[in-house]
Design an enzyme around this catalytic site. Structure first.
Site, PDB file in Angstrom:
ATOM      1  CD  GLU A 128       0.620 -18.124  14.239  1.00 10.27           C
ATOM      2  OE1 GLU A 128      -0.463 -18.557  14.716  1.00 10.27           O
ATOM      3  OE2 GLU A 128       1.147 -17.059  14.598  1.00 10.27           O
ATOM      4  CB  THR A 181      -4.361 -12.290  12.823  1.00 11.51           C
ATOM      5  OG1 THR A 181      -4.001 -12.162  14.194  1.00 11.51           O
ATOM      6  CG2 THR A 181      -3.139 -12.043  11.959  1.00 11.51           C
TER       7      THR A 181
HETATM    8  N1  HSE Z   1       2.844 -10.408  11.631  1.00  6.88           N
HETATM    9  C1  HSE Z   1       1.503 -10.785  11.948  1.00  6.88           C
HETATM   10  C2  HSE Z   1       0.579  -9.645  11.593  1.00  6.88           C
HETATM   11  C3  HSE Z   1       1.414 -11.094  13.406  1.00  6.88           C
HETATM   12  O1  HSE Z   1       0.866  -8.529  11.999  1.00  6.88           O
HETATM   13  O2  HSE Z   1      -0.421  -9.861  10.916  1.00  6.88           O
HETATM   14  C4  HSE Z   1       0.047 -11.509  13.852  1.00  6.88           C
HETATM   15  O3  HSE Z   1       0.058 -11.655  15.233  1.00  6.88           O
END
Ligand code: HSE
Length: 307
Positions: A128, A181
């Protein structure tokens, strides 16, 4: 065991009020991966079908997560990975988390489970970090544990599993635009007001309580995001119209899935969830945007072995 094939579920992160802390695994949508032990050290991604993503170990989330595991392992060999992507990259339903978690979960199985689920969360978070710049766990935790999860704390990492009400179904629509993201995190404010904080943590508590009590009304009342949705929803075509029709068609709540552009809603019962999907789709049909719709029960097991 020398090789293993796994299903790696898609996930909805944030679930409206729980930015970076809440997530849930889906049952009917996910990737497949084949992981084999090799004599050669390191991670080799030999095949990647379904999406245009890098095969180089250090540029691929599965490679990076796998290397994080290998670094903590006594194993002298390596792994070869084949990835069959069904989840589109940048769709907001945990594409990178599916690959990162699938890799580390499968490797752990092949090594006779030397690592705990929490260790695997930490390894997958490195994927991530590569994908979004931040090592968040709200997609990888539900992919690994199944069901709903709460990241109560990042330091030290503390993941709480939360029961899923039996009749809860998710509907997700993915308008075919890609939002990275990393980009959708850049537009967020880094400070919030105390007034917004009070509303937000009230809803996080309400949602968790609603899931434990199987109280669908309470779950629905708590699916409100005062902080992130007002900023990110401007990136998603017709977000307000889609949200409105989900509620008109019986959904208990609706919000942005992860960092978008997918929009999720929860319903009590599959019939309602399907009706909501049709209503969401009509909005994008009318404005000429391609989309995918998924209707899914909650996946309570997380990653599964495929025969
Ligand atoms: N919590 C993260 C965001 C999840 O909203 O950036 C990304 O899928």
């Amino acid at each position: 065991m020398e090789s293993i094939k796994v299903f790696c579920p898609a996930t909805i992160a944030n679930i409206s009020c729980g930015f970076d802390v809440l997530g849930v695994a889906l049952d009917s949508v996910g990737d497949e991966m084949l992981v084999k032990k090799t004599k050669e050290k390191g991670i080799h991604i030999s095949k990647l079908e379904g999406q245009d993503l890098p095969l180089e170990t250090l540029k691929n989330v599965a490679g990076v997560a796998g290397l994080a595991l290998l670094e903590k392992s006594n194993y002298q060999g390596g792994f070869e990975i084949e990835i069959y992507k069904k989840i589109k990259a940048g769709s907001g339903i945990g594409s990178s988390a599916a690959s990162s978690t699938g890799a580390v979960w499968a490797m752990n199985q092949l090594l006779n489970e030397p690592f705990s689920s929490l260790d695997l969360v930490k390894f997958a978070m490195e994927g991530e970090r590569l994908a979004s710049g931040v090592a968040h766990a709200d997609n990888v935790a539900p992919a690994l544990f199944g069901g709903f999860t709460l990241v109560r704390s990042y330091n030290p990492l503390d993941v709480i599993t939360i029961p899923s009400p039996k009749q809860l179904f998710a509907t997700v629509i993915h308008p075919q635009i890609e939002i990275k993201t990393s980009d959708s995190r850049k537009i967020l404010k880094t400070n919030i007001t105390l007034a917004d904080g009070i509303k937000q943590w009230g809803n996080v508590g309400g949602l968790v309580a609603g899931l434990f009590k199987q109280d669908y009304d309470l779950i629905g009342r708590s699916l409100v995001d005062h902080i992130i949705e007002p900023v990110r929803s401007i990136l998603i075509p017709s977000f307000d119209a889609v949200k409105k029709v989900t509620l008109q068609n019986g959904a208990i709540g609706c919000g942005i899935s992860g960092s978008g552009p997918s929009i999720f809603s929860f319903s009590k019962g599959e019939e309602t969830a399907k009706r909501v999907g049709i209503a969401m789709a009509e909005i994008y049909q009318n404005i000429g945007i391609d989309y995918d719709v998924h209707v899914s029960k909650i996946n309570s097991e997380g990653i599964k072995i495929l025969n």
